[in-house]
Write an enzyme that holds these catalytic residues in place. Structure first.
Site, PDB file in Angstrom:
ATOM      1  N   ARG A  46      42.179 -32.605  23.167  1.00 17.29           N
ATOM      2  CA  ARG A  46      42.110 -34.045  22.941  1.00 17.29           C
ATOM      3  C   ARG A  46      42.978 -34.723  23.988  1.00 17.29           C
ATOM      4  O   ARG A  46      43.685 -34.073  24.751  1.00 17.29           O
ATOM      5  CB  ARG A  46      42.493 -34.445  21.510  1.00 17.29           C
ATOM      6  CG  ARG A  46      43.495 -33.617  20.786  1.00 17.29           C
ATOM      7  CD  ARG A  46      44.863 -33.618  21.360  1.00 17.29           C
ATOM      8  NE  ARG A  46      45.405 -34.956  21.561  1.00 17.29           N
ATOM      9  CZ  ARG A  46      46.357 -35.266  22.405  1.00 17.29           C
ATOM     10  NH1 ARG A  46      46.890 -34.325  23.185  1.00 17.29           N
ATOM     11  NH2 ARG A  46      46.801 -36.491  22.525  1.00 17.29           N
ATOM     12  N   ALA A  48      42.308 -38.344  26.580  1.00 14.55           N
ATOM     13  CA  ALA A  48      41.186 -38.743  27.431  1.00 14.55           C
ATOM     14  C   ALA A  48      41.061 -37.917  28.712  1.00 14.55           C
ATOM     15  O   ALA A  48      39.980 -37.395  29.011  1.00 14.55           O
ATOM     16  CB  ALA A  48      41.283 -40.237  27.740  1.00 14.55           C
ATOM     17  N   ASP A 237      42.833 -44.498  26.256  1.00 14.33           N
ATOM     18  CA  ASP A 237      41.552 -43.798  26.256  1.00 14.33           C
ATOM     19  C   ASP A 237      40.472 -44.586  26.989  1.00 14.33           C
ATOM     20  O   ASP A 237      39.525 -44.002  27.491  1.00 14.33           O
ATOM     21  CB  ASP A 237      41.115 -43.503  24.821  1.00 14.33           C
ATOM     22  CG  ASP A 237      41.904 -42.346  24.241  1.00 14.33           C
ATOM     23  OD1 ASP A 237      41.362 -41.233  24.212  1.00 14.33           O
ATOM     24  OD2 ASP A 237      43.069 -42.551  23.846  1.00 14.33           O
ATOM     25  N   LYS A 248      45.221 -44.688  20.815  1.00 18.69           N
ATOM     26  CA  LYS A 248      45.303 -44.137  19.465  1.00 18.69           C
ATOM     27  C   LYS A 248      45.635 -45.207  18.438  1.00 18.69           C
ATOM     28  O   LYS A 248      46.441 -46.097  18.683  1.00 18.69           O
ATOM     29  CB  LYS A 248      46.359 -43.026  19.435  1.00 18.69           C
ATOM     30  CG  LYS A 248      46.504 -42.297  18.116  1.00 18.69           C
ATOM     31  CD  LYS A 248      45.174 -41.739  17.612  1.00 18.69           C
ATOM     32  CE  LYS A 248      44.465 -40.857  18.616  1.00 18.69           C
ATOM     33  NZ  LYS A 248      43.101 -40.493  18.206  1.00 18.69           N
TER      34      LYS A 248
END
Length: 344
Positions: A46, A48, A237, A248
């Site tokens: 996980r 980006a 992201d 997030k």
């Protein structure tokens, strides 16, 4: 020395299972693109930039297994591979950037034999991974200048080596500041519901010997008010053309608190995270994840059965709350529309 969460060796992609950290360091092996897609979807990997690296390797593995009698049929099959990988997570634009780069490389090499194209695509995936590490280090050098000696820095989620090809974005800035001789201490939000702050950021920094204090998400405002935080730095992201940032869930709340307390709020992200096709944050797709991430901690249920639950994985922080955006090509402030466009 920061960890590299994705490796390629002898035809196999290896990833550290980030779901098990910090209690277990387990490396999983991947030999086909479907398994890589599942790893992205289930958050074995996980962050980006790391998702982009994993997707590039997935595309290369998929290309390796394509049986085609023409370039056109090969390219169509490669598109199907990339479409499967692209369907895993909608918010992190690095995923789509990496997959487009892989397909563009294939088109560029159309005149070559298919075996040569397949080999070149694996080389391209490895180049994406290596370049990501170099990009993070350049970003770190630019961002380190913004962090004062003896600063107490709050970060949210995990934007470190585990979220990238190595070194980190937000944590890369912190690492670079420490490497320049500054004394830096970090406060890490635990980052509910997936606990990337407590499980990953705290683990990374502690492993590197950088002072870190873990706090609950709802402590940040009180600590700001008490003068225990000097600045905030987070990753991203996706960044829209106007400077709005998707990161997030909980990032927006931290940005509002920083603004209220007059603290700088920095975002560190590579150019591959900037999406100039998206005019503003209202147009960024926000992933909704399984409600069990909220109702359970591991196998333990924390909430009543049958209760309504929301689990958006990201929120959008408006550009007006952001002090500066740190990239590998420099720091952008103020007029983000012009400043971000000028980076390309």
């Amino acid at each position: 020395m920061s960890i590299k969460p994705i490796e390629y060796r002898d035809g196999v992609v290896r990833m550290i299972d980030q779901r098990l950290l910090p209690t277990q360091e387990l490396w999983l092996e991947y030999r086909d693109y479907q398994a890589v897609a599942e790893a992205i979807l289930t958050m074995v990997v996980r962050g980006a930039p790391a998702i982009g690296v994993a997707a590039a390797y997935g595309a290369a593995l998929g290309a390796r297994d394509i049986e085609a009698d023409s370039f056109e049929s090969f390219l169509a099959a490669l598109k199907n591979v990339c479409d499967t990988l692209a369907a895993t997570r909608p918010t992190a634009v690095n995923l789509f950037w990496a997959l487009e780069r892989m397909q563009a490389k294939a088109r560029e090499l159309a005149a070559l034999p298919l075996d040569a194209i397949k080999a070149a695509l694996m080389d391209e995936a490895q180049a994406i991974a290596a370049q990501d590490d170099a990009i993070n280090r350049a970003m770190g050098r630019h961002g380190a200048e913004l962090i004062a000696d003896n600063a107490r820095v709050l970060t949210h989620c995990n934007a470190g080596a585990l979220a990238t090809g190595g070194y980190g974005t937000a944590l890369g800035v912190i690492r670079a500041a420490v490497e320049s001789g500054k004394k830096i201490s970090v406060l890490a939000d635990e980052t509910r519901p997936f606990l990337q702050g407590s499980r990953l950021t705290a683990w990374e920094l502690h492993k590197d010997g950088i002072p870190v204090t873990l706090i609950c998400d709802n402590m940040a405002g009180a600590l700001m008010r008490q003068g225990e935080i000097d600045c905030v730095i987070v990753g991203a992201d996706r960044i829209a053309a106007n400077g709005d940032v998707a990161n997030k869930i909980g990032t927006y709340s931290v940005a509002v608190l920083a603004k209220e307390h007059g603290l700088p709020f920095y975002v560190a992200a590579p150019l591959s995270t900037i999406d100039l096709k998206i005019p503003d944050g209202d147009h960024i797709p926000i992933e909704e994840r399984d409600t069990s991430e909220v109702t359970h901690c591991g196998p333990t249920r924390l909430a009543p059965e049958g209760i309504n639950v929301r689990n958006p994985a990201f929120d959008v922080t408006p550009a007006g709350l952001i002090t500066a955006i740190i990239t590998e090509r420099g720091v952008v402030r103020g007029d983000y529309v012009r400043g971000l466009a000028n980076l390309f």
